[in-house]
Design a protein around this motif. Structure first.
Motif, PDB file in Angstrom:
ATOM      1  N   ALA A  41      -8.450  37.955  35.586  1.00 41.41           N
ATOM      2  CA  ALA A  41      -8.577  36.526  35.860  1.00 41.41           C
ATOM      3  C   ALA A  41      -7.999  36.202  37.242  1.00 41.41           C
ATOM      4  CB  ALA A  41      -7.849  35.730  34.783  1.00 41.41           C
ATOM      5  N   ASP A  42      -8.200  34.957  37.690  1.00 43.25           N
ATOM      6  CA  ASP A  42      -7.656  34.574  38.991  1.00 43.25           C
ATOM      7  C   ASP A  42      -6.258  33.970  38.884  1.00 43.25           C
ATOM      8  OD1 ASP A  42      -8.562  32.332  37.700  1.00 43.25           O
ATOM      9  OD2 ASP A  42      -9.289  31.338  39.502  1.00 43.25           O
ATOM     10  N   LYS A  43      -5.802  33.662  37.668  1.00 42.03           N
ATOM     11  CA  LYS A  43      -4.443  33.179  37.433  1.00 42.03           C
ATOM     12  C   LYS A  43      -3.767  34.122  36.445  1.00 42.03           C
ATOM     13  CE  LYS A  43      -5.791  28.432  38.208  1.00 42.03           C
ATOM     14  NZ  LYS A  43      -7.190  28.689  38.460  1.00 42.03           N
ATOM     15  N   HIS A  44      -2.506  34.441  36.695  1.00 37.07           N
ATOM     16  CA  HIS A  44      -1.805  35.459  35.918  1.00 37.07           C
ATOM     17  C   HIS A  44      -0.521  34.874  35.344  1.00 37.07           C
ATOM     18  CE1 HIS A  44      -4.579  38.233  37.838  1.00 37.07           C
ATOM     19  NE2 HIS A  44      -4.313  37.571  38.958  1.00 37.07           N
ATOM     20  N   LYS A  45      -0.297  35.084  34.051  1.00 36.41           N
ATOM     21  CA  LYS A  45       0.854  34.513  33.350  1.00 36.41           C
ATOM     22  C   LYS A  45       2.130  35.291  33.664  1.00 36.41           C
ATOM     23  CE  LYS A  45       2.407  33.353  28.708  1.00 36.41           C
ATOM     24  NZ  LYS A  45       3.488  34.289  28.551  1.00 36.41           N
ATOM     25  N   LEU A  46       3.182  34.562  33.949  1.00 32.16           N
ATOM     26  CA  LEU A  46       4.484  35.143  34.238  1.00 32.16           C
ATOM     27  C   LEU A  46       5.068  35.773  32.975  1.00 32.16           C
ATOM     28  CD1 LEU A  46       6.948  35.230  36.328  1.00 32.16           C
ATOM     29  CD2 LEU A  46       7.770  33.263  35.064  1.00 32.16           C
ATOM     30  N   GLU A  47       5.648  36.944  33.120  1.00 30.73           N
ATOM     31  CA  GLU A  47       6.362  37.608  32.028  1.00 30.73           C
ATOM     32  C   GLU A  47       7.850  37.569  32.355  1.00 30.73           C
ATOM     33  OE1 GLU A  47       5.214  38.844  29.196  1.00 30.73           O
ATOM     34  OE2 GLU A  47       3.107  38.467  29.648  1.00 30.73           O
ATOM     35  N   ARG A  48       8.669  37.257  31.367  1.00 27.75           N
ATOM     36  CA  ARG A  48      10.112  37.145  31.595  1.00 27.75           C
ATOM     37  C   ARG A  48      10.815  38.498  31.580  1.00 27.75           C
ATOM     38  NH1 ARG A  48      11.318  31.815  31.456  1.00 27.75           N
ATOM     39  NH2 ARG A  48       9.906  30.476  30.311  1.00 27.75           N
ATOM     40  N   LEU A  49      10.223  39.478  30.911  1.00 27.87           N
ATOM     41  CA  LEU A  49      10.824  40.807  30.792  1.00 27.87           C
ATOM     42  C   LEU A  49       9.804  41.870  31.152  1.00 27.87           C
ATOM     43  CD1 LEU A  49      12.549  40.387  27.316  1.00 27.87           C
ATOM     44  CD2 LEU A  49      13.678  40.312  29.505  1.00 27.87           C
TER      45      LEU A  49
END
Length: 197
Positions: A41-49
């Protein structure tokens, strides 16, 4: 940006923005990376770990290194030794990668009518209510709705839902915020201490 996977010999949790030592090709530096999902995708979800079972993309501001290059991530212990955290490869040099973080605003029903309700504690001024008027709302119990009009000047608002709201329900507004990595690049990498037996 580099695609990495947590090293099998390491089961330590590594948080985002925690300082790590990078060995990227011939460059060695310290930085505090962001982790995001590796998707098309063109937007990527932040991962906390750093996830132990998935490949993630590590993003930092650092000097340009060209592909193909291997990437090793180390964490320095308090005694000076370096532990191998993750391994991977350089993905690309893309300053326009969009990393987003999910935020949830919540409010509580103040007065409940048949399919409308007055909600408070989500916003605290009239301008914010008008700004977020087109966004769809949801509740913890599965109701969907939208803002019809602001009331007064303290952030109260009328909302219309697809069914009767319960008094113990919470109204939620999902938002997404773009996140940028911090400029924490440091060229000085301390030499690892050798453990003597």
């Amino acid at each position: 940006m580099s695609s990495v996977r947590q090293h099998l010999g390491n089961n330590e949790t590594v948080k985002a923005k925690e300082e790590l030592i990078f060995h990227c090709g011939f460059r060695h530096f310290r930085a505090s990376p962001l982790y995001s999902q590796h998707s098309s995708a063109d937007k990527h979800k932040l991962e906390r770990l750093l996830q132990p079972d998935a490949a993630l993309v590590v993003t930092v501001y650092a000097p340009i290194t060209f592909t193909p290059a291997s990437v090793l991530l180390f964490k320095q212990r308090s005694n000076g030794m370096h532990d191998l955290i993750a391994t991977g490869f350089l993905l690309s040099v893309d300053p326009d990668r969009i990393i987003i973080k999910r935020l949830v605003l919540s409010g509580h029903p103040f007065k409940i009518f048949s399919k409308t309700a007055v909600v408070r504690y989500m916003f605290f001024n009239r301008e914010d209510v008008l700004w977020f008027k087109p966004v769809e709302l949801s509740t913890e119990w599965g109701r969907r709705g939208h803002i019809t009009e602001p009331l007064a000047t303290h952030g109260h608002m009328k909302r219309h839902f697809d069914g009767q709201l319960k008094s113990q329900d919470t109204v939620l507004l999902n938002l997404y915020k773009r996140i940028f990595p911090k400029w924490t690049y440091d060229l000085h990498v301390p030499k690892p201490e050798v453990e003597m037996e």
